[in-house]
Design a protein around this motif. Structure first.
Motif, PDB file in Angstrom:
ATOM      1  N   UNK A 134     -79.924  73.779  36.419  1.00 34.64           N
ATOM      2  CA  UNK A 134     -78.717  74.781  35.979  1.00 34.64           C
ATOM      3  C   UNK A 134     -77.803  74.047  35.005  1.00 34.64           C
ATOM      4  N   UNK A 135     -77.512  72.763  35.239  1.00 33.11           N
ATOM      5  CA  UNK A 135     -76.588  72.108  34.354  1.00 33.11           C
ATOM      6  C   UNK A 135     -77.286  72.043  32.741  1.00 33.11           C
ATOM      7  N   UNK A 136     -78.445  71.705  32.741  1.00 34.65           N
ATOM      8  CA  UNK A 136     -78.923  71.857  31.378  1.00 34.65           C
ATOM      9  C   UNK A 136     -78.737  73.308  30.791  1.00 34.65           C
ATOM     10  N   UNK A 137     -79.065  74.284  31.740  1.00 36.78           N
ATOM     11  CA  UNK A 137     -79.124  75.795  30.992  1.00 36.78           C
ATOM     12  C   UNK A 137     -77.541  76.125  30.524  1.00 36.78           C
ATOM     13  N   UNK A 138     -76.796  75.298  31.099  1.00 36.16           N
ATOM     14  CA  UNK A 138     -75.385  75.467  30.525  1.00 36.16           C
ATOM     15  C   UNK A 138     -74.932  74.414  29.593  1.00 36.16           C
TER      16      UNK A 138
END
Ligand SMILES: Cc1ncc(COP(=O)(O)O)c(C=O)c1O
Length: 342
Positions: A301-305
């Motif tokens: 999730x963090x990488x996706x943002x």
């Protein structure tokens, strides 16, 4: 990352910094020479400056913190000697066992207290009698900051007093020495006064691309220079890197307080996010514990943002502020955690 143009917020470590344009310009302009012959004027200027500022006889510029620590251990100790070290110290755990592998130096690990200190009664109890059965206890090695924590300042003197009373040398892995000094609100030499040798990294929060400096007596640095050559670290026109280090000392020490303030702001923000357990915030590092089954989803999730964090040492997630992390990045990171539903 959702938008290709979005800048990564890279909180994995303070080692990810890029040399800023003015640092690159200083590197290009640096006068250089053959450092194995001791003829690189910029390397010599860096070594002289750090020795003077941190109050040591001599200094040696080397490629990495790992090598700097190794050279210190090999210069304090000989084959069959022992160094006493924190069981979770970088030198012991994260440097490939180099002291044992390359120096035939036995580590004597001591479990640290939560503040990073090695209990001094345990250190004293670990010192071996002079007897052929035992390795010869020669050195005590501390780390400051340790996982971002500045050791209690009074402890430095206590450790020094024990080391002197029991005839041990005292080495400091000061990879983040200036973060510790910033946390104490004292000049770095107030820390280094207690140590026989100190290793300082320029390539962490100070933002240089490469380089560490080992400081000590002239005799110790002579030995270290020999070991640097033996271990393949005798570099030549290293002045371009020394120029980056000089730039870092001139421009990036004073600003470390900003990194610490941003880390604090990040920790405060994350504490307000449900189900996120902030377990520590020290100098430029924030630690969050996340249950293991949620970690992979959180990372994705963090990488996706556009946010990268360090998930190496379970269950801790580590977030490190540095030169390229702005106030806005802190807000975006808090929002990224808040929008995690996994
Ligand atoms: C506390 C500490 N000591 C030493 C080192 C080793 O530095 P280098 O990566 O330059 O070998 C590191 C690296 O992260 C570190 O965090």
């Amino acid at each position: 990352m959702s938008t290709p143009a979005m800048k990564w917020i890279d909180l994995r470590s303070d080692t990810v910094t890029q040399p800023v344009p003015a640092m690159r310009a200083a590197m290009l302009d640096a006068p250089v020479g053959d450092d194995v012959y001791g003829e690189d004027p910029t390397v010599n200027a860096l070594q002289d400056r750090m020795a003077r500022e941190l109050n040591f006889d001599a200094a040696l510029f080397v490629p990495t913190g790992t090598q700097s620590n190794l050279l210190a251990l090999m210069s304090h100790c000989e084959r069959g000697d022992e160094y006493i070290v924190g069981a979770d110290a970088h030198t012991y755990r994260f440097e490939g066992g180099g002291a044992a592998v390359l120096g035939s130096i036995q580590p004597q690990p001591i479990v640290q207290d939560a503040d990073g200190t090695l209990p001094l009664d345990k250190v004293e109890a670990a010192i071996k009698p002079v007897d052929p059965h035992f390795a010869r206890s020669k050195l005590l090695a501390l780390e400051n900051t340790w996982h971002g924590r500045a050791l209690p300042f009074a402890y430095l003197e206590q450790a020094h007093d024990l080391a002197k009373r029991r005839g041990l040398g005292l080495h400091l892995d000061g990879a983040r020495l200036y973060n510790a000094a910033t946390a104490y609100g004292r000049p770095a030499r107030d820390i280094t006064q207690y140590f026989d040798s100190v290793s300082v990294c320029l390539s962490k929060g100070l933002g240089a691309p490469v380089g560490s400096v080992l400081l000590g007596s002239a005799a110790l640095i002579d030995k270290a220079r020999r070991w640097r050559k033996v271990t393949g670290g005798g570099w030549r026109q290293a002045g371009m890197l020394a120029a980056a280090a000089m730039y870092a000392l001139d421009h990036h020490v004073g600003r470390l307080a900003e990194d610490h303030a941003r880390a604090q702001h990040l920790a405060d923000g994350l504490r307000s996010v449900p189900d996120i357990n902030v377990t520590g915030c020290h100098t430029n590092m924030v630690f969050v514990d996340v249950p293991a089954p949620r970690l992979k989803a959180l990372d994705q999730h963090l990488r996706s943002v556009g946010v990268r964090v360090s998930i190496g040492y379970l269950p801790h997630v580590r977030l490190v502020t540095h030169l390229h992390v702005s106030d806005d990045d802190i807000e975006r990171t808090i929002a990224a955690f808040r929008s995690f539903t996994g």
